[in-house]
Every structure is written in C-alpha cells, then in structure tokens.
Design an enzyme around this catalytic site. Structure first.
Site, PDB file in Angstrom:
ATOM      1  N   ASP A 164      40.643  48.136  48.145  1.00  0.00           N
ATOM      2  CA  ASP A 164      40.182  46.984  48.919  1.00  0.00           C
ATOM      3  C   ASP A 164      41.407  46.211  49.402  1.00  0.00           C
ATOM      4  O   ASP A 164      42.243  45.799  48.592  1.00  0.00           O
ATOM      5  CB  ASP A 164      39.302  46.077  48.062  1.00  0.00           C
ATOM      6  N   ASP A 174      24.273  47.479  51.171  1.00  0.00           N
ATOM      7  CA  ASP A 174      24.583  46.629  50.019  1.00  0.00           C
ATOM      8  C   ASP A 174      23.338  45.809  49.722  1.00  0.00           C
ATOM      9  O   ASP A 174      22.868  45.071  50.586  1.00  0.00           O
ATOM     10  CB  ASP A 174      25.764  45.704  50.327  1.00  0.00           C
TER      11      ASP A 174
END
Length: 243
Positions: free
Chosen positions: A11, A132
């Site tokens: 990330d 998500d």
C-alpha cells in the site's frame, strides 16, 4: 503449480509503503520508505503476483503514485495488479502502458457503471473488480462511504458484463488480524460464478490453507498485507506450502 495465488500487498501513500487499520488514514504505519525494495523482496521470496494500492489515489479519485508504480512494474518479473482511484479509461490505459498486468476498479463499479462496462468490454481479464463490503454492503471512496448495493448483487451484475475476477474485502476484518471471512468469500464466488481473491484479515498460514481449500469453489487467491510485515506469515513458507 497451484491455481491459488498469494498476493503480497504493498500500500503506497506519499511514496512510502504503509498499512492502514480498516482503511483509516489516521491509523497509518510506515513499513518501508521504498516500496520498490519491498516489491523485489516479495518476488525473491516466491511471490507470483504483487498487489499494489495507491492509497493517495483512492482518496483523491485519481491515480497519484504513477512513478513508483511504473518503476515497480518495470523492475520485477512477476505480474503486478494496481488499484486506487481509477475512474477514467485514460487512467486505466496509462497504468497498463506502464507495465501493470491488471487494474482494479473499485468505487467506479458502483458510481460509474458506463465506465466500468466500457473497461470490462475493452480489457476483460486485465480488469479486476474490487468489492469492499461493510456488513454485506459495498463501501466506496477508500471506504469512507457505504452504498446501498449488496456485494453479491453487484458481483452477479458485473459478471454478466464480462468481469472475470473479483477482489473481495470484508472491511471489518482488514488490518485487525482476526482471520478472513471465509464464508462470505466463498458465497460471493458461488454467487458470481467467477474467481474471487480474498482480501483482509489473513493473519496466519492456517488462514491461507482454509481459503485455498476452496479453490474449487472459485476462491482464486488471497491478498496478504500486515501479516507479512509483522512476520506472522512467512511468504516463502506460504508459497512453498500452497503455491
């Protein structure tokens, strides 16, 4: 070689390799100032596919970290998939031109169906749909907002439009080291009839073994982040055991 792929995650925020807790930008841990070094390390340890998230891009609604993403794609021999802020065909094409093997469409899958279907129609298996979910409903904009669309309903709709791969994250499990929501992941794979990559909550090798046991149900892999950085999962061991 196993059809189940372990995706080590990187990330990127501010050009650094970080991890957030449940997508909270105020709960950030910096693990390495150089994501390129991390990518090379994951490749050396046997990673077959690297997962990159442009956290700045997810928040801004457009890719931000092109330079480092391009350098990573050019420096490793394994394929790379990238998500974070992809909202236009030009953004998608730019990443693919940089050498990215697969792009991940998240928020736009809810907010811009015309764009999503255009990308699926043009690039097919080079596109993954990131779903998500919070309590079964799709979250958008870097998890800052929750929609009224159910995850399985969205997956079925987009599978009919050409989606071949989904990346499913149960937000309640992300970064919490509590294990993945195997039941929800398998349910999504069966509902969509497509390959689903699990994301969020993978804490130990047993979690990967539990997920890989469902490869026949359409669970195609798992993204592993925090557990690799804390050492609770050894990538080389996991790849050797599973694939």
């Amino acid at each position: 070689m196993s059809s189940f792929i372990i995706y080590p995650a990187i990330d990127i925020r501010g050009g650094k390799c970080v991890r957030l807790v449940q997508g909270d930008y105020n709960q950030e841990t910096v693990y390495n100032d150089n994501p390129l070094e991390v990518a090379k390390s994951w490749e050396e340890q046997g990673g077959r596919f690297i997962h990159l998230v442009d956290l700045d891009g997810a928040k801004a609604g457009q890719p931000i970290n092109h330079d480092i993403i391009g350098r990573i794609a050019a420096s490793v021999q394994v394929p790379v998939q990238v998500g974070g802020g992809l909202r236009t065909l030009a953004d998608v094409e730019r990443l693919l031109t940089l050498g990215v093997s697969r792009v991940i469409i998240g928020t736009a899958a809810i907010e811009d169906r015309v764009f999503t279907e255009e990308v699926l129609g043009k690039y097919g298996d080079k596109v993954a749909i990131g779903i998500d979910a919070r309590n079964g409903y799709v979250a958008t904009r870097g998890w800052l907002e929750t929609s009224e669309v159910q995850a399985e309903v969205l997956a079925k709709e987009l599978a009919s439009k050409g989606a071949e791969t989904f990346i499913f994250t149960d937000i309640s499990r992300d970064g919490m080291m509590q294990g993945p929501n195997v039941e929800a992941i398998v349910s999504l794979a069966k509902a969509s009839g497509r390959s689903v990559i699990a994301s969020g909550g993978v804490t130990k090798l047993d979690d990967l073994l539990a997920l890989s046991a469902h490869s026949g149900d359409g669970v195609g892999g798992a993204i592993v982040g925090k557990a690799l950085y804390t050492g609770s999962i050894d990538l080389y061991e996991a790849v050797t055991r599973i694939g």
